[in-house]
Design an enzyme around this catalytic site. Structure first.
Site, PDB file in Angstrom:
ATOM      1  N   HIS A  24      15.437 -38.033  -9.707  1.00 12.20           N
ATOM      2  CA  HIS A  24      14.794 -38.262  -8.418  1.00 12.20           C
ATOM      3  C   HIS A  24      13.368 -37.725  -8.388  1.00 12.20           C
ATOM      4  CE1 HIS A  24      18.466 -39.748  -6.482  1.00 12.20           C
ATOM      5  NE2 HIS A  24      19.100 -38.817  -7.206  1.00 12.20           N
TER       6      HIS A  24
ATOM      7  N   GLU B  42      16.395 -17.541  -9.440  1.00 12.57           N
ATOM      8  CA  GLU B  42      15.983 -16.157  -9.665  1.00 12.57           C
ATOM      9  C   GLU B  42      15.316 -15.985 -11.031  1.00 12.57           C
ATOM     10  OE1 GLU B  42      15.474 -12.106 -10.189  1.00 12.57           O
ATOM     11  OE2 GLU B  42      15.540 -13.333  -8.367  1.00 12.57           O
TER      12      GLU B  42
ATOM     13  N   ARG C 144       3.576   0.106  -4.965  1.00 12.18           N
ATOM     14  CA  ARG C 144       3.309  -0.470  -3.651  1.00 12.18           C
ATOM     15  C   ARG C 144       1.951  -1.159  -3.600  1.00 12.18           C
ATOM     16  NH1 ARG C 144       6.811   1.634   0.328  1.00 12.18           N
ATOM     17  NH2 ARG C 144       5.354   0.930   1.910  1.00 12.18           N
TER      18      ARG C 144
ATOM     19  N   LYS D 129       5.700  -3.898  -4.705  1.00 12.55           N
ATOM     20  CA  LYS D 129       7.154  -3.753  -4.640  1.00 12.55           C
ATOM     21  C   LYS D 129       7.703  -3.901  -3.230  1.00 12.55           C
ATOM     22  CE  LYS D 129      11.194  -2.656  -6.337  1.00 12.55           C
ATOM     23  NZ  LYS D 129      11.888  -3.585  -7.241  1.00 12.55           N
TER      24      LYS D 129
ATOM     25  N   GLU E  40       6.766 -14.271 -12.003  1.00 17.74           N
ATOM     26  CA  GLU E  40       6.302 -12.933 -11.652  1.00 17.74           C
ATOM     27  C   GLU E  40       5.702 -12.188 -12.839  1.00 17.74           C
ATOM     28  OE1 GLU E  40       8.781 -10.732  -8.219  1.00 17.74           O
ATOM     29  OE2 GLU E  40      10.016 -11.365  -9.903  1.00 17.74           O
TER      30      GLU E  40
ATOM     31  N   CYS F  26       0.819  -1.214   0.000  1.00 17.90           N
ATOM     32  CA  CYS F  26       0.000   0.000   0.000  1.00 17.90           C
ATOM     33  C   CYS F  26       0.861   1.276   0.000  1.00 17.90           C
ATOM     34  CB  CYS F  26      -0.959   0.052   1.179  1.00 17.90           C
ATOM     35  SG  CYS F  26      -2.180  -1.270   1.188  1.00 17.90           S
TER      36      CYS F  26
ATOM     37  N   TRP G 199      -2.899  -2.370  -1.918  1.00 19.61           N
ATOM     38  CA  TRP G 199      -2.618  -3.775  -2.173  1.00 19.61           C
ATOM     39  C   TRP G 199      -3.463  -4.550  -1.176  1.00 19.61           C
ATOM     40  CZ3 TRP G 199      -0.577  -8.064   0.401  1.00 19.61           C
ATOM     41  CH2 TRP G 199      -0.222  -9.142  -0.420  1.00 19.61           C
TER      42      TRP G 199
ATOM     43  N   ASN H 163      -1.439   2.069   5.898  1.00 12.60           N
ATOM     44  CA  ASN H 163      -0.561   1.031   5.348  1.00 12.60           C
ATOM     45  C   ASN H 163      -0.110   0.153   6.499  1.00 12.60           C
ATOM     46  OD1 ASN H 163       1.384  -0.475   3.897  1.00 12.60           O
ATOM     47  ND2 ASN H 163       2.971   1.016   4.417  1.00 12.60           N
ATOM     48  N   GLY H 164      -0.359  -1.151   6.381  1.00 13.52           N
ATOM     49  CA  GLY H 164       0.034  -2.079   7.437  1.00 13.52           C
ATOM     50  C   GLY H 164      -1.051  -3.115   7.667  1.00 13.52           C
TER      51      GLY H 164
ATOM     52  N   LYS I 286      11.465 -14.811 -11.930  1.00 12.57           N
ATOM     53  CA  LYS I 286      11.074 -13.710 -12.805  1.00 12.57           C
ATOM     54  C   LYS I 286      10.043 -14.149 -13.841  1.00 12.57           C
ATOM     55  CE  LYS I 286      13.316 -10.205 -11.261  1.00 12.57           C
ATOM     56  NZ  LYS I 286      13.483 -10.807  -9.939  1.00 12.57           N
TER      57      LYS I 286
END
Length: 607
Positions: free
Chosen positions: A504, A481, A27, A602, A488, A2, A78, A104-105, A485
């Site tokens: 395996h 990584e 955010r 983010k 994402e 947020c 968010w 925010n929180g 991506k």
């Protein structure tokens, strides 16, 4: 997550709130809303589901926009509590519609508070934030400042809130616990924001609120209180560290940030490495070598966690010391056995990552040595640690972290060399590695000069729904990584596995429609990996091969991306830019929003 933005004083708040809310959109972009008021108590409340642009459109068509509003709060959401709906969009307000709040929180005890408040008040949303608005009304004692102090004492966990009281239209109040809140001073007013980069091009100086502090802003003047007592704050001037974000000529911010990687790498290294003498020159690293520790724990999440895995390989190789990498959200809830002979390194792009911050709090309570690696200047984590280093990556605007990961790797590698020289690393070996490190930015620049092959391959592979990224040894993090991506940005399922682990279990999934991205540059394990790939091809698997230039063994691969040859320890850098661009191009082929992937944000400031 947020984003909060607020403004108070003589300018019209409307354009400020909309324009700079866009700067915080990374955010969260599930919904957005604004509340404005002027000294005549004329008000303006508008909300929209989706991105800030949707809100801007609604504001533009609202006749009330033509009034001059000199006090206002804004929010981009968010979603944490409640679905993405207009009812759940901030700002939220009290039953009597006097008090307006953005937040925010996460308020962990909101259900208990709500159950009690529902005896008196009607709730219209599913959010924890509406509880704050109702609490302000319920506890109001005639003074909004003392009322807010009573409200915050009842809130459990994290908040950054901004409040306006319609009966005091010239006053704006902010308060925080754990979630970030920045106070900015400009020539034409005072701003509040969740992010240190939000208004750097209009503000002159800034300060950060500490936990349990409240800021009261009235007519362009401010006072800060801590538990009822007035406190003096030190302000820092805005400088070129707080540059404004711009896409330049790139289609997306993510592509622009990937193309900034060579510059970021040079910036990260120039403060720590003397390439003329091929030595490490940094006061912080010299000071670190004075401490007596024989073990390191790295605590991070997401891409920062993967960067830590690579560093653990570097550190074992260069410094002959045990290093463990911990996922912050797991470290937080495991039994913590403090060790004064351990160096605890916390890594976070924003410096505000909630679970990393809470882990650091545990470490500090036990008086253990802590070291930060962050990008954002003056962030909470940077202020809490004993010492640390910035990545000097510049502002990274959109969700998928790229250039900052390179900055993190640069910092970690210089640390590994510095600490290694204090152990058993030979100077000639260190100088050889530093020489190759000096060449690395130019190699990355060359990779970025011709990307047409990557675009062509991405177009071909965008039809697939599943991927394996295979690795051996030091390339574990790089594969993980790059797999992250692709998930994402394109929402395609992808997993990273050690090539030796195929038999395996994962080999059962291999088929022509489940492609393999195999990282196999020249090295000791190249031939073993080729044998594993032959097993995949024997089962009609599709293989995209990442190999070193001039490697002439290509007949078993369907497609090839080549990378330059370098020092073996620097190899993890080189597959990143082509495979990040591959993920971007796949996402674009699928018409995904590269800069704003669904369900993500983010700066992860909640657990």
């Amino acid at each position: 997550m947020c984003g909060i933005f607020a403004y108070n004083w003589k300018e019209n708040a409307l354009p400020f709130l909309i324009e700079w809310l866009r700067n915080l959109e990374y955010r969260g972009y599930d919904s957005a809303g604004v509340f404005w008021i002027n000294t005549s108590q004329n008000t303006f409340l508008e909300k929209a589901v989706g991105k800030v642009s949707n809100l801007a459109t609604k504001v533009e068509t609202n006749d009330k926009k033509d009034n001059n509003y000199n006090n206002g709060i804004a929010h981009t959401r968010w979603a944490t509590h409640g679905k993405v709906t207009l009812e759940n969009t901030h700002p939220h307000y009290s039953n009597n519609e006097r008090f307006f709040v953005v937040h925010n929180g996460i308020i962990e005890n909101y259900m208990t508070l709500k159950a009690e408040l529902e005896k008196k008040y009607t709730f219209y949303s599913e959010t924890d934030t509406e509880v704050i608005a109702k609490l302000v009304e319920d506890l109001f004692d005639g003074n909004i400042i003392t009322t807010l102090e009573k409200v915050t004492k009842k809130l459990v966990w994290a908040y950054a809130i901004a409040v306006i009281d319609k009966e005091n239209p010239e006053v704006l109040i902010g308060a925080k616990l754990w979630s970030p809140m920045i106070v900015w001073l400009g020539q034409n007013g005072v701003f509040l924001s969740s992010d240190i980069n939000a208004v750097s091009n209009v503000a002159v100086e800034f300060t950060t609120l500490e936990d349990n502090e409240t800021v009261v802003i009235k007519n362009g003047k401010y006072d800060v209180f801590a538990l009822g007592n007035k406190v003096e704050k030190d302000f820092e001037e805005i400088d070129d560290r707080f540059e404004a974000a711009d896409k330049w000529l790139f289609e997306t911010f993510t592509e622009k940030e990937i193309h900034e990687i060579p510059t970021v790498l040079r910036n990260s290294l120039k403060w720590r490495v003397d390439f003329e003498t091929r030595t490490i020159k940094n006061e912080t690293l010299s000071e670190l070598n004075e401490y007596d520790f024989d073990r390191i724990e790295i605590i991070a999440s997401g891409s920062s966690y993967f960067a830590g895995i690579t560093w653990s390989s570097w550190f074992k190789e260069l410094a002959d010391m045990q290093c463990e990498v911990r996922i912050s959200s797991e470290f937080l809830y495991e039994k913590f056995i403090p060790n004064k002979k351990t160096l605890y390194i916390v890594i976070s792009q924003s410096g505000e990552t909630a679970d990393v911050r809470e882990c650091l709090k545990m470490i500090k309570q036990k008086d253990c040595l802590s070291f930060w690696i962050v990008n954002v200047v003056w962030s909470t984590i940077a202020r809490m640690c004993d010492m640390g280093l910035y990545t000097h990556s510049g502002i990274e605007v959109w969700v998928a972290s790229t250039k900052n990961v390179i900055g993190q790797l640069a910092v970690l590698l210089t640390m590994a060399i510095s600490l290694g020289l204090n152990k058993n690393l030979q100077m000639k070996d260190a100088k050889n590695l530093i020489s190759k490190l000096w060449e690395l930015p130019a190699l990355l620049e060359k990779q970025l000069q011709n990307t047409q092959n990557i675009k062509d391959i991405a177009k071909k592979y965008s039809k697939y729904n599943n991927f394996f990224f295979l690795w051996r040894n030091i390339l574990q993090w790089t594969a993980a990584e790059c797999s992250l991506k692709l998930k994402e940005l394109s929402y395609i399922h992808a997993e990273a596995y050690s090539t030796g682990e195929l038999k395996h279990g994962p080999l059962a999934l291999v088929n022509p429609d489940f492609p393999i991205v195999a990282l196999n540059p020249k090295g000791d394990l190249r031939d073993k990996t080729i044998s594993n790939i032959k097993e995949i091809k024997a089962r009609s698997g599709t293989v995209l091969w990442i190999i070193t230039q001039w490697d002439d063994f290509t007949e078993i691969y369907d497609d090839v991306i080549t990378i330059p040859e370098t020092h073996p320890l620097l190899t993890p850098f080189l597959p990143l830019t082509p495979l990040w661009l591959f993920s971007v191009e796949v996402a674009k082929e699928l018409w995904k929003d590269v800069d704003k992937p669904q369900n993500l944000a983010k700066s992860v400031t909640v657990e």
